[in-house]
Scaffold this motif. Structure first.
Motif, PDB file in Angstrom:
ATOM      1  N   THR A  54     -11.356   3.922   0.968  1.00  0.00           N
ATOM      2  CA  THR A  54     -11.412   4.562   2.285  1.00  0.00           C
ATOM      3  C   THR A  54     -10.629   5.869   2.279  1.00  0.00           C
ATOM      4  N   SER A  55      -9.438   5.828   1.701  1.00  0.00           N
ATOM      5  CA  SER A  55      -8.604   7.026   1.628  1.00  0.00           C
ATOM      6  C   SER A  55      -9.256   8.099   0.757  1.00  0.00           C
ATOM      7  N   ALA A  56      -9.838   7.680  -0.368  1.00  0.00           N
ATOM      8  CA  ALA A  56     -10.471   8.641  -1.276  1.00  0.00           C
ATOM      9  C   ALA A  56     -11.694   9.282  -0.631  1.00  0.00           C
ATOM     10  N   LEU A  57     -12.480   8.469   0.082  1.00  0.00           N
ATOM     11  CA  LEU A  57     -13.654   9.006   0.769  1.00  0.00           C
ATOM     12  C   LEU A  57     -13.239   9.983   1.864  1.00  0.00           C
ATOM     13  N   ARG A  58     -12.136   9.676   2.545  1.00  0.00           N
ATOM     14  CA  ARG A  58     -11.630  10.590   3.572  1.00  0.00           C
ATOM     15  C   ARG A  58     -11.184  11.908   2.947  1.00  0.00           C
ATOM     16  N   ASP A  59     -10.526  11.834   1.790  1.00  0.00           N
ATOM     17  CA  ASP A  59     -10.104  13.056   1.096  1.00  0.00           C
ATOM     18  C   ASP A  59     -11.302  13.941   0.766  1.00  0.00           C
ATOM     19  N   PHE A  60     -12.384  13.301   0.321  1.00  0.00           N
ATOM     20  CA  PHE A  60     -13.562  14.085  -0.045  1.00  0.00           C
ATOM     21  C   PHE A  60     -14.252  14.621   1.208  1.00  0.00           C
ATOM     22  N   ARG A  61     -14.354  13.783   2.237  1.00  0.00           N
ATOM     23  CA  ARG A  61     -15.052  14.191   3.451  1.00  0.00           C
ATOM     24  C   ARG A  61     -14.302  15.292   4.181  1.00  0.00           C
ATOM     25  N   GLU A  62     -12.965  15.210   4.217  1.00  0.00           N
ATOM     26  CA  GLU A  62     -12.187  16.152   5.014  1.00  0.00           C
ATOM     27  C   GLU A  62     -11.636  17.322   4.217  1.00  0.00           C
TER      28      GLU A  62
ATOM     29  N   ALA B 216     -29.821   4.497  -5.757  1.00  0.00           N
ATOM     30  CA  ALA B 216     -30.810   3.438  -5.996  1.00  0.00           C
ATOM     31  C   ALA B 216     -30.260   2.343  -6.900  1.00  0.00           C
ATOM     32  N   LEU B 217     -29.176   2.632  -7.612  1.00  0.00           N
ATOM     33  CA  LEU B 217     -28.650   1.675  -8.591  1.00  0.00           C
ATOM     34  C   LEU B 217     -27.367   0.977  -8.153  1.00  0.00           C
ATOM     35  N   ILE B 218     -26.558   1.662  -7.352  1.00  0.00           N
ATOM     36  CA  ILE B 218     -25.252   1.107  -6.978  1.00  0.00           C
ATOM     37  C   ILE B 218     -25.425   0.143  -5.810  1.00  0.00           C
ATOM     38  N   ASP B 219     -25.032  -1.105  -5.994  1.00  0.00           N
ATOM     39  CA  ASP B 219     -25.189  -2.097  -4.935  1.00  0.00           C
ATOM     40  C   ASP B 219     -23.837  -2.440  -4.299  1.00  0.00           C
ATOM     41  N   SER B 220     -23.895  -3.219  -3.222  1.00  0.00           N
ATOM     42  CA  SER B 220     -22.685  -3.556  -2.470  1.00  0.00           C
ATOM     43  C   SER B 220     -21.724  -4.423  -3.264  1.00  0.00           C
ATOM     44  N   ASP B 221     -22.251  -5.227  -4.177  1.00  0.00           N
ATOM     45  CA  ASP B 221     -21.380  -6.090  -4.974  1.00  0.00           C
ATOM     46  C   ASP B 221     -20.473  -5.265  -5.881  1.00  0.00           C
ATOM     47  N   LEU B 222     -20.996  -4.152  -6.381  1.00  0.00           N
ATOM     48  CA  LEU B 222     -20.230  -3.339  -7.330  1.00  0.00           C
ATOM     49  C   LEU B 222     -19.174  -2.496  -6.619  1.00  0.00           C
ATOM     50  N   ALA B 223     -19.517  -1.907  -5.490  1.00  0.00           N
ATOM     51  CA  ALA B 223     -18.585  -1.032  -4.764  1.00  0.00           C
ATOM     52  C   ALA B 223     -18.786  -1.215  -3.263  1.00  0.00           C
ATOM     53  N   PRO B 224     -18.248  -2.296  -2.691  1.00  0.00           N
ATOM     54  CA  PRO B 224     -18.485  -2.608  -1.275  1.00  0.00           C
ATOM     55  C   PRO B 224     -18.105  -1.484  -0.323  1.00  0.00           C
ATOM     56  N   ALA B 225     -16.987  -0.808  -0.592  1.00  0.00           N
ATOM     57  CA  ALA B 225     -16.530   0.233   0.333  1.00  0.00           C
ATOM     58  C   ALA B 225     -17.353   1.506   0.219  1.00  0.00           C
ATOM     59  N   LEU B 226     -17.994   1.704  -0.915  1.00  0.00           N
ATOM     60  CA  LEU B 226     -18.735   2.944  -1.151  1.00  0.00           C
ATOM     61  C   LEU B 226     -20.160   2.877  -0.640  1.00  0.00           C
TER      62      LEU B 226
ATOM     63  N   THR C 105     -11.365   8.601 -10.019  1.00  0.00           N
ATOM     64  CA  THR C 105     -10.470   7.584 -10.594  1.00  0.00           C
ATOM     65  C   THR C 105     -10.944   6.183 -10.220  1.00  0.00           C
ATOM     66  N   LEU C 106     -11.285   5.975  -8.946  1.00  0.00           N
ATOM     67  CA  LEU C 106     -11.714   4.652  -8.482  1.00  0.00           C
ATOM     68  C   LEU C 106     -13.062   4.254  -9.075  1.00  0.00           C
ATOM     69  N   ALA C 107     -13.984   5.203  -9.162  1.00  0.00           N
ATOM     70  CA  ALA C 107     -15.293   4.901  -9.744  1.00  0.00           C
ATOM     71  C   ALA C 107     -15.152   4.497 -11.206  1.00  0.00           C
TER      72      ALA C 107
ATOM     73  N   ASP D 229       0.838  -1.199   0.000  1.00  0.00           N
ATOM     74  CA  ASP D 229       0.000   0.000   0.000  1.00  0.00           C
ATOM     75  C   ASP D 229       0.873   1.249   0.000  1.00  0.00           C
ATOM     76  N   HIS D 230       1.940   1.229   0.788  1.00  0.00           N
ATOM     77  CA  HIS D 230       2.870   2.363   0.839  1.00  0.00           C
ATOM     78  C   HIS D 230       3.504   2.614  -0.532  1.00  0.00           C
ATOM     79  N   LEU D 231       3.979   1.557  -1.169  1.00  0.00           N
ATOM     80  CA  LEU D 231       4.640   1.717  -2.468  1.00  0.00           C
ATOM     81  C   LEU D 231       3.662   2.180  -3.540  1.00  0.00           C
ATOM     82  N   GLN D 232       2.424   1.716  -3.438  1.00  0.00           N
ATOM     83  CA  GLN D 232       1.413   2.127  -4.410  1.00  0.00           C
ATOM     84  C   GLN D 232       1.067   3.600  -4.260  1.00  0.00           C
ATOM     85  N   VAL D 233       0.871   4.044  -3.023  1.00  0.00           N
ATOM     86  CA  VAL D 233       0.417   5.412  -2.781  1.00  0.00           C
ATOM     87  C   VAL D 233       1.565   6.412  -2.866  1.00  0.00           C
ATOM     88  N   VAL D 234       2.681   6.098  -2.203  1.00  0.00           N
ATOM     89  CA  VAL D 234       3.765   7.076  -2.086  1.00  0.00           C
ATOM     90  C   VAL D 234       4.662   7.068  -3.316  1.00  0.00           C
ATOM     91  N   ARG D 235       5.000   5.873  -3.805  1.00  0.00           N
ATOM     92  CA  ARG D 235       5.949   5.794  -4.908  1.00  0.00           C
ATOM     93  C   ARG D 235       5.280   5.625  -6.263  1.00  0.00           C
TER      94      ARG D 235
END
Length: 426
Positions: free
Chosen positions: A178-186, A254-264, A195-197, A127-133
């Protein structure tokens, strides 16, 4: 870009199994070999697939069996990990794994034979290498031998010892969500959400040629949130005024279900609640955006939207009179309103007014009486703060940054009860 598999080997007695990875199977004692073959078979890696098998000094003595079976073009390397489990060793392991990789590699991770804490530690490195590097991640794999039961009850025939190789990569994407949602929320930044969507919806949109309503809704959700984020960040008042993001989120939810985007999925209700008042063209959207920006630390945007929102509010209230005086001149109308609010706040006598206010003094005096007590003074404070920010503090009496933040909160608190019709209902 080259590909690099990070995997582990312990000191156990490995039993030959039939590892199944998608449509491919390989008979071997070692999951790292099967998974390396699976990557080579499914990805265009060729001989560019590098394999690092991390081992303790004790485990290094058991690598001969793996090397005997190894039949890929490039031989594995065996970076050494410390034996003990102190906190200092954990950090050393983190660094050893990171140092074994380079920026130009797509990273793959196999945690099948890793010891106890290593899966979590290896995941953290990845995760560190993906995000930072910026290293792309191919996949995280785990060969689930436990489906066969206890080893002493395994079938005798290798062909019956089928071990499925599980793809755990979605759990890494949950961390990114989780990180992307935090960026938007905060911070109010929806770029990573977009990008993730797009990435999450793309396979299904391709498979259905763009006809799957769930995938389309997820893609449009990302676009809608990013558009709002950009509108506020760039203070696009007319676009914010016309926004219907609240209605759009209701439709997408109404259309997006848990199977498609569990974290969202759990966050959608909160997003819908947050933007429920922004349902179409209305001035209250601008005041909502000012409050929203303030809550995300976007103070310059908040001050600007609040100031221009006030001018828009009174311009709309006095539209008939202003159009009679300045027909088809909306900019001049807004300047007139701003000037009236300023002289009212300062108590400037009529004799000192300047054009265009001085040219329409009678109307100005009539409309002064319609300004709720205290609003013009708040307007003056907002204008001063916005001017201070826009000139980077290069003004006569610049405010400390902390005071600007506190003043914004106080201005909003004072203004809302004076102009309740300007703000969306709580």
């Amino acid at each position: 870009m080259s590909h690099h598999l990070l995997t582990f080997l312990g000191t156990g007695q490995y039993t030959a199994c039939r590892y199944q990875m998608g449509e491919f199977t390989w008979d071997t004692r070692y999951a790292p070999l099967a998974i390396a073959k699976g990557i080579a078979a499914t990805e265009t890696t060729g001989s560019a697939l590098k394999v690092s098998v991390f081992c303790t000094p004790t485990a290094l003595q058991h690598t001969s069996g793996l090397l005997e079976e190894w039949d890929l073009p490039e031989w594995p390397v065996f970076p050494e990990l410390p034996e003990s489990g102190t906190e200092e060793d954990y950090w050393r392991i983190f660094q050893i794994i990171a140092d074994a990789t380079s920026r130009e590699e797509t990273l793959w991770l196999d945690i099948t034979h890793s010891f106890r804490y290593l899966p979590l530690l290896a995941y953290s490195v990845l995760d560190h290498l993906q995000v930072v590097r910026g290293n792309p991640v191919g996949a995280i794999y785990y060969a689930a031998a436990e489906v066969l039961g206890k080893p002493d009850s395994w079938p005798d025939a290798i062909a019956e010892r089928v071990v499925p190789v599980r793809d755990l990569t979605p759990f890494l994407s949950i961390q990114r969500w989780t990180s992307a949602l935090r960026d938007f929320r905060e911070k109010g930044d929806a770029r990573e959400l977009r990008t993730l969507a797009d990435a999450q919806s793309l396979p299904l949109r391709k498979a259905t040629r763009g006809r799957d309503p769930r995938a389309n809704a997820l893609q449009r959700l990302g676009k809608e949130l990013e558009a709002w984020s950009e509108q506020v960040r760039n203070c696009r008042g007319p676009e914010i005024h016309d926004s219907s993001i609240g209605s759009r989120l209701e439709e997408f939810s109404a259309l997006i279900d848990s199977d498609l985007a569990p974290a969202l999925r759990p966050e959608l209700d909160l997003l819908r609640q947050t933007f429920s008042s922004v349902t179409g063209p209305q001035l209250s959207n601008v005041f909502f955006a000012a409050e929203w920006a303030a809550g995300k630390g976007l103070f310059q945007q908040a001050w600007t939207l609040l100031l221009e929102g006030l001018v828009s509010f009174f311009s709309a209230q006095w539209q008939t009179q202003l159009e009679e005086c300045f027909p088809d001149q909306p900019v001049l109308q807004r300047n007139w309103v701003a000037q009236l609010l300023a002289v009212t706040a300062d108590g400037t006598p009529r004799s000192s007014w300047k054009p265009p206010l001085a040219d329409t003094a009678k109307l100005a005096e009539e409309l002064q009486a319609a300004i709720p007590a205290g609003v013009s003074r708040i307007y003056r404070n907002i204008a001063a703060a916005r001017n201070d920010l826009n000139h980077a503090g290069m003004v006569a009496n610049p405010a400390a940054s902390s005071r600007l933040d506190r003043n914004l909160e106080r201005s909003l608190k004072k203004l809302k009860p004076l102009l309740p019709e300007a703000f969306p209902p709580a």
